[in-house]
Enzyme design. Structure first.
Site, mmCIF file in Angstrom:
data_model
loop_
_atom_site.group_PDB
_atom_site.id
_atom_site.type_symbol
_atom_site.label_atom_id
_atom_site.label_comp_id
_atom_site.label_asym_id
_atom_site.label_seq_id
_atom_site.Cartn_x
_atom_site.Cartn_y
_atom_site.Cartn_z
ATOM 1 N N ASP A 77 0.826 -1.214 0.000
ATOM 2 C CA ASP A 77 0.000 0.000 0.000
ATOM 3 C C ASP A 77 0.853 1.255 0.000
ATOM 4 O O ASP A 77 0.513 2.257 -0.601
ATOM 5 C CB ASP A 77 -0.880 0.038 1.253
ATOM 6 C CG ASP A 77 -1.932 -1.037 1.196
ATOM 7 O OD1 ASP A 77 -2.056 -1.673 0.135
ATOM 8 O OD2 ASP A 77 -2.622 -1.236 2.209
ATOM 9 N N ASP A 92 0.457 4.120 -2.665
ATOM 10 C CA ASP A 92 0.113 5.498 -2.287
ATOM 11 C C ASP A 92 1.147 6.483 -2.804
ATOM 12 O O ASP A 92 0.825 7.599 -3.187
ATOM 13 C CB ASP A 92 0.011 5.626 -0.753
ATOM 14 C CG ASP A 92 -1.172 4.843 -0.219
ATOM 15 O OD1 ASP A 92 -2.040 4.487 -1.029
ATOM 16 O OD2 ASP A 92 -1.218 4.588 0.999
ATOM 17 N N SER A 100 -30.805 0.220 -2.452
ATOM 18 C CA SER A 100 -31.182 1.235 -1.466
ATOM 19 C C SER A 100 -32.708 1.304 -1.406
ATOM 20 O O SER A 100 -33.399 0.505 -2.030
ATOM 21 C CB SER A 100 -30.567 2.573 -1.829
ATOM 22 O OG SER A 100 -30.947 2.916 -3.121
ATOM 23 N N LEU A 101 -33.213 2.246 -0.663
ATOM 24 C CA LEU A 101 -34.665 2.395 -0.531
ATOM 25 C C LEU A 101 -35.076 3.677 -1.234
ATOM 26 O O LEU A 101 -34.317 4.642 -1.249
ATOM 27 C CB LEU A 101 -35.039 2.528 0.946
ATOM 28 C CG LEU A 101 -34.850 1.291 1.818
ATOM 29 C CD1 LEU A 101 -35.025 1.657 3.286
ATOM 30 C CD2 LEU A 101 -35.851 0.216 1.428
ATOM 31 N N GLU A 143 -40.532 0.521 10.873
ATOM 32 C CA GLU A 143 -39.273 0.407 11.633
ATOM 33 C C GLU A 143 -38.565 1.742 11.672
ATOM 34 O O GLU A 143 -38.853 2.613 10.863
ATOM 35 C CB GLU A 143 -38.310 -0.575 10.932
ATOM 36 C CG GLU A 143 -38.945 -1.826 10.450
ATOM 37 C CD GLU A 143 -37.995 -2.714 9.662
ATOM 38 O OE1 GLU A 143 -36.916 -2.256 9.251
ATOM 39 O OE2 GLU A 143 -38.364 -3.880 9.474
ATOM 40 N N LYS A 161 -35.555 4.179 10.775
ATOM 41 C CA LYS A 161 -34.499 4.256 9.765
ATOM 42 C C LYS A 161 -33.240 4.684 10.512
ATOM 43 O O LYS A 161 -33.115 5.830 10.933
ATOM 44 C CB LYS A 161 -34.847 5.240 8.653
ATOM 45 C CG LYS A 161 -33.816 5.202 7.540
ATOM 46 C CD LYS A 161 -34.262 5.969 6.328
ATOM 47 C CE LYS A 161 -33.352 5.756 5.132
ATOM 48 N NZ LYS A 161 -31.917 5.691 5.390
ATOM 49 N N ASP A 214 -29.539 5.750 11.271
ATOM 50 C CA ASP A 214 -28.615 6.604 10.525
ATOM 51 C C ASP A 214 -27.171 6.185 10.816
ATOM 52 O O ASP A 214 -26.436 6.859 11.527
ATOM 53 C CB ASP A 214 -28.846 8.069 10.910
ATOM 54 C CG ASP A 214 -28.234 9.006 9.891
ATOM 55 O OD1 ASP A 214 -27.774 8.537 8.841
ATOM 56 O OD2 ASP A 214 -28.215 10.218 10.161
ATOM 57 N N ARG A 251 -21.431 -1.981 2.392
ATOM 58 C CA ARG A 251 -22.247 -1.846 1.193
ATOM 59 C C ARG A 251 -21.371 -1.609 -0.039
ATOM 60 O O ARG A 251 -21.647 -2.126 -1.111
ATOM 61 C CB ARG A 251 -23.228 -0.688 1.381
ATOM 62 C CG ARG A 251 -24.131 -0.506 0.192
ATOM 63 C CD ARG A 251 -25.221 0.501 0.480
ATOM 64 N NE ARG A 251 -26.136 0.555 -0.627
ATOM 65 C CZ ARG A 251 -25.923 1.232 -1.741
ATOM 66 N NH1 ARG A 251 -24.820 1.908 -1.885
ATOM 67 N NH2 ARG A 251 -26.810 1.232 -2.719
ATOM 68 N N GLU A 299 -27.602 -2.328 10.294
ATOM 69 C CA GLU A 299 -26.928 -1.042 10.316
ATOM 70 C C GLU A 299 -25.949 -1.010 11.493
ATOM 71 O O GLU A 299 -26.322 -1.341 12.617
ATOM 72 C CB GLU A 299 -28.006 0.040 10.508
ATOM 73 C CG GLU A 299 -27.591 1.398 10.070
ATOM 74 C CD GLU A 299 -27.842 1.664 8.582
ATOM 75 O OE1 GLU A 299 -28.179 0.718 7.822
ATOM 76 O OE2 GLU A 299 -27.684 2.827 8.196
ATOM 77 N N LYS A 352 -42.306 -1.357 5.338
ATOM 78 C CA LYS A 352 -42.122 -2.524 4.463
ATOM 79 C C LYS A 352 -43.421 -3.321 4.407
ATOM 80 O O LYS A 352 -44.105 -3.455 5.430
ATOM 81 C CB LYS A 352 -41.018 -3.428 5.016
ATOM 82 C CG LYS A 352 -39.668 -2.755 5.083
ATOM 83 C CD LYS A 352 -38.623 -3.619 5.802
ATOM 84 C CE LYS A 352 -37.312 -2.845 5.867
ATOM 85 N NZ LYS A 352 -36.331 -3.494 6.743
ATOM 86 N N LYS A 357 -38.379 10.026 5.266
ATOM 87 C CA LYS A 357 -37.274 10.703 5.955
ATOM 88 C C LYS A 357 -37.737 11.975 6.639
ATOM 89 O O LYS A 357 -38.525 12.742 6.073
ATOM 90 C CB LYS A 357 -36.169 11.043 4.958
ATOM 91 C CG LYS A 357 -35.556 9.795 4.323
ATOM 92 C CD LYS A 357 -34.083 9.649 4.561
ATOM 93 C CE LYS A 357 -33.231 10.521 3.725
ATOM 94 N NZ LYS A 357 -31.807 10.202 3.845
ATOM 95 N N CYS A 393 -4.315 37.625 17.990
ATOM 96 C CA CYS A 393 -4.826 36.640 18.941
ATOM 97 C C CYS A 393 -5.617 37.356 20.040
ATOM 98 O O CYS A 393 -5.089 38.266 20.691
ATOM 99 C CB CYS A 393 -3.666 35.863 19.548
ATOM 100 S SG CYS A 393 -4.197 34.709 20.815
ATOM 101 N N CYS A 427 -3.499 36.837 23.425
ATOM 102 C CA CYS A 427 -2.153 37.337 23.712
ATOM 103 C C CYS A 427 -1.725 38.469 22.777
ATOM 104 O O CYS A 427 -0.629 39.005 22.918
ATOM 105 C CB CYS A 427 -1.131 36.205 23.682
ATOM 106 S SG CYS A 427 -0.795 35.613 22.024
HETATM 107 S S1 IVH Z 1 -34.072 -2.170 4.541
HETATM 108 C C1 IVH Z 1 -33.498 -3.684 0.107
HETATM 109 N N1 IVH Z 1 -34.481 -1.115 6.907
HETATM 110 O O1 IVH Z 1 -31.206 2.785 4.592
HETATM 111 C C2 IVH Z 1 -33.581 -2.652 1.179
HETATM 112 N N2 IVH Z 1 -32.773 -0.175 5.554
HETATM 113 O O2 IVH Z 1 -31.604 3.779 1.709
HETATM 114 C C3 IVH Z 1 -32.861 -3.018 2.379
HETATM 115 N N3 IVH Z 1 -31.555 1.661 6.646
HETATM 116 O O3 IVH Z 1 -28.789 1.012 2.832
HETATM 117 C C4 IVH Z 1 -32.815 -1.949 3.382
HETATM 118 N N4 IVH Z 1 -32.662 1.627 8.538
HETATM 119 O O4 IVH Z 1 -28.416 1.336 5.303
HETATM 120 C C5 IVH Z 1 -33.751 -1.058 5.770
HETATM 121 N N5 IVH Z 1 -34.947 -0.335 9.041
HETATM 122 C C6 IVH Z 1 -34.220 -0.272 7.911
HETATM 123 C C7 IVH Z 1 -33.188 0.657 7.741
HETATM 124 C C8 IVH Z 1 -32.483 0.689 6.536
HETATM 125 C C9 IVH Z 1 -31.676 2.198 7.860
HETATM 126 C C10 IVH Z 1 -30.577 2.130 5.641
HETATM 127 C C11 IVH Z 1 -29.767 1.041 5.015
HETATM 128 C C12 IVH Z 1 -29.974 1.157 3.542
HETATM 129 C C13 IVH Z 1 -30.518 2.525 3.406
HETATM 130 C C14 IVH Z 1 -31.465 2.530 2.220
#
Ligand code: IVH
Length: 688
Positions: A29, A33, A78-79, A107, A109, A111, A130, A167, A282, A306, A400, A403
């Protein structure tokens, strides 16, 4: 010049392919680099040779060179996001139009940073970030350090092989103490717990990840032949198997129940111990999930609602300029107190002069403050329509505030600094406060106020003065007296027994935190060896990059540093790592070369262990080498050489067995049993 640029691009692409695609790197590495830096410098100097496909321009995912990149079994999608109830209504409409009225699971979300875990026969096999969704980094060794991730599952009804997603989070409490530590080492604090969690997973040394207080919630069992018919049933099973699933996960039978859930979470989320940025909804039934299917980016059976980053409007009353231990000057906005995201906000950091200019900030302005994932609120913009006619542009101080020395702004730095390191009071006091702090010299009886008092009385201007404080003068200070003075002197005296690694941390070298100090102490063994080391030699140490190496060299080059070290040494402060007492002689007479990377072990750590058991470390394979300890990503040339010379090639497990061989007569050994990798073994005690 163009020729060299083309050559470097070709070389770097070649080594990238070797590393990522063939998994057979030819250079380390450090060398990679170095080539990359040379290319970046040349490209910066010659923008006319720009090429969007240059290896220096590969960005956009969290892949790093240091971890093995692996392909996900199922791509990590992603969602789709919504920010309004109307859009959420459209999601419900679409689902119900296609499959009829269904149950939902609502559920949190979380962070943090997404993780995919693979289990085989009830044991954690692999943990992958990911990455770009298709390939991620194998961070198994680091994830194994997270207490809430089960290494062995409970019960017996889990699938033989499965993937589960969740997460990785850094709770606020861990985040705050980590940032306090980083500030003490003059390292850049993490902007928010999400970045801190992601950064902690990408550590080369699992011991560092382990110290970061991470947590992991699971929310998605992946696969098409799962033993349940609904998502919620899976989550309940997953919980039984030992995974952490949030108690707030709820089945909702109607849209209104989902809306009520969102309201409830929105209200309570600020009192949760970790960051959330919304709610995920979901479809519960797997049959309906299958019917709804996926788009190329996300499942059509789920959506993320969100929460908007909360904002509040308030007035800028004044700006203070604070001087830190390193002389860095930070502007801080004083605001009219305003309620925001569950707390009263009175101050906001302004970072530096550029930010003040970018916002075009003036005293008396009405400003918007925002708390996104960030803990410290920031000013996002000025409401120009409300600007008072007489408001004057804010001037950054030129001297400063503590001082009076003229400030400087070194090239390439965003911050202004007070260069008066030797006589500027907050710099002196700040350095002493750091020196005596718990993780440094741990001089308990000396609080910040006492330090300031001793300083203003002229008794304490350098940390070395601590070791020659005149008892009578200390006792004569207001609020002290003989007893306090005696306590102070006693704990100062006791601090001379603090090990060298902590002394090194206490010295307050820029960018040298606790972990780096430990690595340096283990690698160099004494302050003299460290002072004699070149930047190149320093950069060979684990956890030390070029930036840290340069900072160390600059620190020891200063005459006042050298004088301080000599005074501390004369006072009996430890300037050498403790002499290594052999813990056994099981490796006596044998020599080893360590090569590659090892899951769960740092190279320096293994070398230290070899010495502690009487063995010898060699830098390169030669006829004198007895064993080559081969880790991951070891260069093929090394292996070939060892084979040619008849050097025995062993893995880390064999090395550990050899070390423990001496004790085998006293402690019954179970050679047939595989190592219990999820239990702390004796050797793990070596992890600091
Ligand atoms: S389900 C196929 N559930 O949000 C979808 N994701 O934008 C699988 N995340 O990459 C994701 N809370 O990092 C799921 N209760 C939750 C979550 C969640 C946070 C994040 C996750 C994902 C991102 C999607």
């Amino acid at each position: 010049m163009h020729q060299r640029i083309t050559e470097l691009r070709r070389l770097l692409e070649y080594h990238n392919h070797k590393y990522y695609v063939e998994n057979a790197p030819e250079i380390d590495d450090f060398e990679f680099d170095r080539l990359m830096r040379e290319l970046q410098d040349l490209e910066a100097a010659h923008p006319e040779f720009d090429d969007p496909d240059s290896p220096s321009r590969r960005v956009g995912s969290d892949l790093t060179r240091e971890f093995r990149s692996v392909e996900h079994i199922h791509p990590m999608l992603s969602l789709s996001n919504t920010y309004s109830r109307e859009e959420l209504g459209e999601f419900f409409d679409r689902v119900e139009r296609e499959v009829g009225s269904v149950e939902y699971v609502a559920e949190l979300k979380f962070d943090g940073t997404a993780i995919s875990l693979i289990y085989e026969n009830g044991r954690l096999l692999r943990a992958v970030t990911r990455g770009d969704g298709v390939r991620g980094d194998d961070v198994t060794a680091n994830v194994r350090t997270i207490g809430s991730v089960p290494l062995r599952l409970r019960g017996d009804d889990y699938p033989q092989f499965f993937e589960i997603r969740g997460e990785v989070l850094m709770p606020f409490a861990s985040f705050e103490s980590l940032n306090a530590e980083r500030a003490a080492a003059d390292e850049q604090p993490f902007a928010n717990p999400r970045n801190a969690a992601a950064g902690s997973l990408k550590q080369q040394n699992p011991a560092v990840t382990a110290s970061r207080g991470l947590d992991c919630f699971l929310y998605f069992l992946v696969g098409d032949r799962l033993p349940h018919t609904t998502h919620y049933q899976s989550l309940e099973a997953v919980r039984r198997w030992g995974f952490k699933v949030s108690d707030l996960t709820t089945v909702c039978h109607t849209r209104d129940e989902v809306y009520a859930y969102i309201d409830r979470v929105d209200e309570m989320r600020h009192s949760l111990p970790f960051a959330t940025d919304g709610v995920v909804i979901k479809v519960n039934d797997y049959g309906y999930q299958r019917d709804l299917g996926f788009t190329s980016k996300s499942p059509r059976w789920a959506v993320a609602y969100k929460f908007k980053a909360e904002q509040a409007a308030t007035r800028l009353v004044s700006v203070d300029f604070q001087v830190g231990r390193t002389g860095a000057v930070t502007p801080v906005a004083n605001l009219e107190p305003v309620q925001l995201a569950g707390t009263v906000v009175k101050r906001a950091t302004l970072h530096n002069a550029d930010q003040i200019a970018a916002l075009d900030l003036r005293v008396g302005d009405t400003v918007y403050v925002e708390k996104g994932g960030e803990i410290i609120p920031k000013i996002t913009r000025v409401e120009m329509s409300l600007r008072p006619a007489d408001a004057l542009p804010l001037e950054f101080v030129s001297v400063c505030p503590e001082c009076g020395t003229a400030l400087v702004r070194p090239e390439g730095e965003a911050k202004h600094f007070c260069p008066n390191t030797t006589a500027c009071p907050p710099q002196i006091v700040g350095r002493i406060v750091h020196f005596v702090s718990r993780k440094a010299m741990n001089i308990e009886s000396l609080g910040d106020e006492t330090i300031a008092l001793l300083h203003s009385a002229g008794l304490l201007t350098d940390v070395a003065d601590l070791y020659s404080l005149p008892p009578a003068a200390v006792a004569a200070l207001p609020r002290l007296g003989e007893k306090s003075a005696a306590n102070i002197l006693k704990s100062v005296e006791e601090s001379t027994r603090v090990p060298f690694a902590r002394v090194l941390y206490a010295l307050g070298i820029r960018y040298v935190g606790e972990t780096t100090a430990k690595s340096l102490a283990a690698h160099f063994g004494s302050v003299d060896a460290l002072m004699a080391a070149s930047a190149e030699e320093l950069a060979q140490t684990e956890d030390v990059g070029e930036r840290i190496a340069t900072s160390i060299v600059e620190f020891f080059a200063k005459p006042d540093t050298r004088a301080r070290i000599e005074r501390l040494r004369a006072a009996g402060v430890q300037m050498e790592a403790e002499s290594r007492v052999a813990e056994s002689s099981s490796l006596a007479g044998r020599s080893f070369v360590i090569s590659g990377t090892f899951e769960g072990w740092g190279r320096d750590q293994l070398k230290e262990m070899i010495e502690n058991h009487g063995g010898r470390n060699l830098a390169a394979v030669s006829a004198k080498t007895d064993y080559l300890v081969a880790g991951d990503n070891m260069g093929p040339a090394k292996r070939a050489k060892a084979e040619k010379l008849g050097v025995e090639i062993i893995g880390v497990e064999t090395l550990l067995e050899m070390m423990n061989a001496a004790t085998a007569t006293e402690i019954p050994s179970h050679p047939a049993e595989e190592p219990q990798s999820d239990e702390k073994t004796a050797v793990q005690g070596y992890l600091f």
